[in-house]
Design an enzyme around this catalytic site. Structure first.
Site, PDB file in Angstrom:
ATOM      1  CD  GLU A 160      -2.002 -12.499 -10.655  1.00 52.80           C
ATOM      2  OE1 GLU A 160      -1.072 -11.722 -10.362  1.00 52.80           O
ATOM      3  OE2 GLU A 160      -3.161 -12.098 -10.898  1.00 52.80           O
ATOM      4  CB  CYS A 178      -7.298  -4.146  -5.463  1.00 57.38           C
ATOM      5  SG  CYS A 178      -8.788  -5.134  -5.604  1.00 57.38           S
ATOM      6  CG  HIS A 179      -5.457  -9.917  -7.022  1.00 54.05           C
ATOM      7  ND1 HIS A 179      -6.030  -9.250  -8.104  1.00 54.05           N
ATOM      8  CD2 HIS A 179      -4.513 -10.743  -7.548  1.00 54.05           C
ATOM      9  CE1 HIS A 179      -5.461  -9.671  -9.217  1.00 54.05           C
ATOM     10  NE2 HIS A 179      -4.525 -10.571  -8.904  1.00 54.05           N
ATOM     11  CG  ASN A 194     -10.824  -2.205  -7.737  1.00 49.34           C
ATOM     12  OD1 ASN A 194     -11.486  -1.828  -8.684  1.00 49.34           O
ATOM     13  ND2 ASN A 194      -9.809  -3.045  -7.871  1.00 49.34           N
ATOM     14  CE1 TYR A 223      -4.026  -2.076   0.406  1.00 49.99           C
ATOM     15  CE2 TYR A 223      -2.608  -3.369   1.835  1.00 49.99           C
ATOM     16  CZ  TYR A 223      -3.767  -3.237   1.101  1.00 49.99           C
ATOM     17  OH  TYR A 223      -4.666  -4.271   1.049  1.00 49.99           O
TER      18      TYR A 223
END
Length: 157
Positions: free
Chosen positions: A151, A124-125, A116, A93
């Site tokens: 990912e 945002c993850h 979001n 952040y």
């Protein structure tokens, strides 16, 4: 006035509802079940559902869709910066706050992340706490963890 279109995608992290105007994807929500039995697709909904399929199959690392998230100028600045965080990477952040030239706005960045309207596509993850641990995700931390594992991102547990 725009017509709105709705489509659903059954993903490994639950049902995803996608809404679009005539020209833009405007929201993506993780759902427990369908809120409407009616789906009305336009080209954007169909394209988005296909891209979600490719993402979850491991064939897509970037989404190519016209987005129009509704929010404040600050929120849109945060979401715009989130789009610069590539697949398979994470930022904090604080990193996002610094990138938008507002280094003291770490908590506000967290708030913008939470608001979001197009999570996953606006990634945002991929934003974690400065401790390296997963913190906060409007769709539930289990989804954030699943998406980051998908990912192949390393993070503290």
């Amino acid at each position: 006035m725009d017509t709105y279109y709705i489509g659903y995608y059954s993903s490994p992290v639950g049902l995803i509802k996608v809404e679009a105007s005539t020209n833009h994807i405007v929201s993506l929500d993780f759902m427990d079940n369908k809120t409407s039995k009616n789906e009305n697709h336009n080209f954007l909904i169909t394209n988005c559902l296909n891209q979600l399929q490719e993402y979850f199959e491991g064939k897509r690392s970037e989404f190519d869709l016209p987005l129009l998230p509704s929010g404040t100028d600050f929120q849109r600045a945060v979401w715009s910066e989130l789009m610069n965080v590539p697949f398979g990477t994470i930022k904090t952040y604080k990193d996002i706050a610094i990138a938008i030239n507002n280094p003291k706005a770490v908590r506000a960045v967290g708030g913008a992340n939470n608001k979001n309207p197009i999570p996953l596509i606006i990634p945002c993850h991929r934003i974690i706490g400065s401790s390296g641990y997963l913190v906060g995700y409007g769709g539930g931390l289990w989804r954030k963890e699943w998406l980051l594992n998908h990912e192949k991102v390393k993070f503290k547990k």
